[in-house]
Write an enzyme that holds these catalytic residues in place. Structure first.
Site, PDB file in Angstrom:
ATOM      1  N   TYR A 154       0.840  -1.206   0.000  1.00  0.00           N
ATOM      2  CA  TYR A 154       0.000   0.000   0.000  1.00  0.00           C
ATOM      3  C   TYR A 154       0.879   1.262   0.000  1.00  0.00           C
ATOM      4  O   TYR A 154       0.639   2.200  -0.768  1.00  0.00           O
ATOM      5  CB  TYR A 154      -0.889  -0.047   1.251  1.00  0.00           C
ATOM      6  CG  TYR A 154      -1.892   1.077   1.372  1.00  0.00           C
ATOM      7  CD1 TYR A 154      -3.038   1.106   0.580  1.00  0.00           C
ATOM      8  CD2 TYR A 154      -1.705   2.097   2.300  1.00  0.00           C
ATOM      9  CE1 TYR A 154      -3.973   2.134   0.718  1.00  0.00           C
ATOM     10  CE2 TYR A 154      -2.625   3.123   2.439  1.00  0.00           C
ATOM     11  CZ  TYR A 154      -3.758   3.133   1.645  1.00  0.00           C
ATOM     12  OH  TYR A 154      -4.675   4.153   1.785  1.00  0.00           O
ATOM     13  N   LYS A 158       1.022   4.198  -2.850  1.00  0.00           N
ATOM     14  CA  LYS A 158       0.645   5.586  -2.545  1.00  0.00           C
ATOM     15  C   LYS A 158       1.829   6.536  -2.726  1.00  0.00           C
ATOM     16  O   LYS A 158       1.643   7.697  -3.092  1.00  0.00           O
ATOM     17  CB  LYS A 158       0.088   5.675  -1.118  1.00  0.00           C
ATOM     18  CG  LYS A 158      -1.241   4.922  -0.945  1.00  0.00           C
ATOM     19  CD  LYS A 158      -2.334   5.491  -1.834  1.00  0.00           C
ATOM     20  CE  LYS A 158      -3.701   4.911  -1.554  1.00  0.00           C
ATOM     21  NZ  LYS A 158      -4.755   5.493  -2.409  1.00  0.00           N
TER      22      LYS A 158
HETATM   23  P1  NAP Z   1     -13.330   2.495   0.848  1.00  0.00           P
HETATM   24  O1  NAP Z   1     -14.410   2.907   1.791  1.00  0.00           O
HETATM   25  O2  NAP Z   1     -12.837   1.097   0.889  1.00  0.00           O
HETATM   26  O3  NAP Z   1     -13.787   2.890  -0.648  1.00  0.00           O
HETATM   27  C1  NAP Z   1     -13.013   2.563  -1.764  1.00  0.00           C
HETATM   28  C2  NAP Z   1     -13.946   2.312  -2.926  1.00  0.00           C
HETATM   29  O4  NAP Z   1     -13.127   1.931  -4.065  1.00  0.00           O
HETATM   30  C3  NAP Z   1     -14.897   1.150  -2.657  1.00  0.00           C
HETATM   31  O5  NAP Z   1     -16.219   1.492  -3.055  1.00  0.00           O
HETATM   32  C4  NAP Z   1     -14.336   0.035  -3.526  1.00  0.00           C
HETATM   33  O6  NAP Z   1     -15.306  -0.894  -3.970  1.00  0.00           O
HETATM   34  C5  NAP Z   1     -13.776   0.823  -4.701  1.00  0.00           C
HETATM   35  N1  NAP Z   1     -12.857   0.011  -5.490  1.00  0.00           N
HETATM   36  C6  NAP Z   1     -12.005  -0.938  -5.041  1.00  0.00           C
HETATM   37  N2  NAP Z   1     -11.375  -1.525  -6.075  1.00  0.00           N
HETATM   38  C7  NAP Z   1     -11.859  -0.937  -7.203  1.00  0.00           C
HETATM   39  C8  NAP Z   1     -11.609  -1.138  -8.588  1.00  0.00           C
HETATM   40  N3  NAP Z   1     -10.743  -2.057  -9.013  1.00  0.00           N
HETATM   41  N4  NAP Z   1     -12.284  -0.370  -9.478  1.00  0.00           N
HETATM   42  C9  NAP Z   1     -13.199   0.549  -9.065  1.00  0.00           C
HETATM   43  N5  NAP Z   1     -13.466   0.778  -7.760  1.00  0.00           N
HETATM   44  C10 NAP Z   1     -12.815   0.042  -6.836  1.00  0.00           C
HETATM   45  O7  NAP Z   1     -12.041   3.425   1.043  1.00  0.00           O
HETATM   46  P2  NAP Z   1     -11.879   4.912   1.616  1.00  0.00           P
HETATM   47  O8  NAP Z   1     -11.419   4.794   3.009  1.00  0.00           O
HETATM   48  O9  NAP Z   1     -13.043   5.738   1.273  1.00  0.00           O
HETATM   49  O10 NAP Z   1     -10.600   5.350   0.774  1.00  0.00           O
HETATM   50  C11 NAP Z   1     -10.691   6.091  -0.436  1.00  0.00           C
HETATM   51  C12 NAP Z   1      -9.274   6.418  -0.886  1.00  0.00           C
HETATM   52  O11 NAP Z   1      -8.603   7.138   0.158  1.00  0.00           O
HETATM   53  C13 NAP Z   1      -8.411   5.189  -1.167  1.00  0.00           C
HETATM   54  O12 NAP Z   1      -7.566   5.433  -2.246  1.00  0.00           O
HETATM   55  C14 NAP Z   1      -7.602   5.048   0.111  1.00  0.00           C
HETATM   56  O13 NAP Z   1      -6.399   4.375  -0.111  1.00  0.00           O
HETATM   57  C15 NAP Z   1      -7.396   6.499   0.480  1.00  0.00           C
HETATM   58  N6  NAP Z   1      -7.089   6.701   1.879  1.00  0.00           N
HETATM   59  C16 NAP Z   1      -7.991   6.358   2.846  1.00  0.00           C
HETATM   60  C17 NAP Z   1      -7.668   6.563   4.184  1.00  0.00           C
HETATM   61  C18 NAP Z   1      -8.596   6.231   5.301  1.00  0.00           C
HETATM   62  O14 NAP Z   1      -8.188   6.379   6.457  1.00  0.00           O
HETATM   63  N7  NAP Z   1      -9.803   5.786   5.045  1.00  0.00           N
HETATM   64  C19 NAP Z   1      -6.421   7.120   4.525  1.00  0.00           C
HETATM   65  C20 NAP Z   1      -5.544   7.455   3.511  1.00  0.00           C
HETATM   66  C21 NAP Z   1      -5.886   7.251   2.191  1.00  0.00           C
HETATM   67  P3  NAP Z   1     -15.568  -2.260  -3.111  1.00  0.00           P
HETATM   68  O15 NAP Z   1     -15.648  -1.848  -1.683  1.00  0.00           O
HETATM   69  O16 NAP Z   1     -16.841  -2.753  -3.660  1.00  0.00           O
HETATM   70  O17 NAP Z   1     -14.399  -3.125  -3.388  1.00  0.00           O
END
Ligand code: NAP
Length: 246
Positions: A154, A158
């Site tokens: 990861y 990133k």
């Molecule tokens: P999340 O709730 O898991 O949402 C991610 C979405 O991306 C889900 O709807 C997922 O679908 C979809 N996805 C996964 N694989 C995919 C693919 N191959 N094609 C199209 N869509 C796909 O994550 P989040 O926490 O909102 O995070 C959003 C972004 O912020 C990510 O890039 C994450 O790395 C980044 N981020 C998050 C955090 C945090 O603390 N939450 C911190 C730093 C960075 P499914 O669930 O159906 O697989």
């Protein structure tokens, strides 16, 4: 209504940070093109947004599949005539210590987080180039800057996204297109809810603000980067992490 008549494409838009970005841009007047891998969840979000008076269109696509990405981009351009903002937000984790990490866990994380952003950026840039306007925001992570135990795949994806963004920013700067990253810290979504109570407690201890972030707090920074107020900002990484990494 700062985004009246603008079109914003958001990947991973059916929950968490992506859904919050869609709502924030929609409230600011943009038509939002929602892309995610599961149509069912996406349609629910699209109808929730439509209920708020937001113009939302949903496309099912896997960001790792360049043919699907091209198809969705072309369909969105055909129906909306333009894409002004691209938010590469879809992301996954497959955590494990490096010595135990399976090759498929490396490939899938790098595939979604890094190649997915490459696929959409390449597809959408063509149109932004001819429009001589565009805003691209890639959602990186604090982990891409500081590393994290059990997250080498990861973190690599990133950190890679940051190098990718800075390179593309240099390539397109004369065309009125900016490319930036937002690096969230610990944000309360289903991605982080999976972590054990112990890990969540340990994170809280290293966050000076002593709380987790909200998806909308990330969405507002993405909105700023796409606004005219950020017209002279490109190739940057904006941290949204409560001071976790400075
Ligand atoms: P999340 O709730 O898991 O949402 C991610 C979405 O991306 C889900 O709807 C997922 O679908 C979809 N996805 C996964 N694989 C995919 C693919 N191959 N094609 C199209 N869509 C796909 O994550 P989040 O926490 O909102 O995070 C959003 C972004 O912020 C990510 O890039 C994450 O790395 C980044 N981020 C998050 C955090 C945090 O603390 N939450 C911190 C730093 C960075 P499914 O669930 O159906 O697989």
């Amino acid at each position: 209504m700062i985004f009246k008549e603008k079109v914003t494409l958001i990947t991973g838009a059916s929950q968490g940070i992506g859904e919050a970005i869609a709502e924030e841009f929609g409230r600011a007047g943009a038509t939002v093109v929602l892309v995610d891998i599961q149509k069912g969840k996406l349609d629910q979000v699209a109808s929730r947004l439509a209920g708020m008076g937001i113009r939302a269109i949903a496309y099912e696509a896997d960001v790792t599949k360049s043919s699907q990405v091209t198809e969705v981009t072309e369909e969105a351009i055909k129906s909306q005539g333009r894409i002004d903002h691209l938010i590469n937000n879809a992301g996954i984790t497959r955590d494990s210590l490096l010595l135990r990490m399976k090759e498929e866990d490396w490939d899938s994380v790098v595939g979604v987080n890094l190649k997915g952003s490459f696929n959409f950026t390449r597809a959408v840039l063509k149109h932004m180039f001819s429009a001589r306007y565009g805003r691209i925001v890639n959602i990186s992570s604090v982990v891409g800057l500081m590393g994290n135990f059990g997250q080498s795949n990861y973190a690599a994806s990133k950190a890679g996204l940051i190098g990718f963004s800075k390179s593309v920013a240099r390539e397109v700067a004369t065309r009125g297109i900016t490319v930036n990253c937002v690096a969230p810290g610990y944000i309360g979504t289903s991605m982080t809810e999976k972590l054990s109570q112990d890990v969540q407690k340990a994170f809280l201890e290293i966050i000076p603000m002593r709380r987790f972030g909200l998806p909308v707090e990330v969405a507002r920074v993405v909105k700023f980067l796409c606004s005219e107020d950020a017209a002279y900002i490109t190739g940057q990484v904006i941290n949204v992490n409560g001071g976790m990494y400075m």
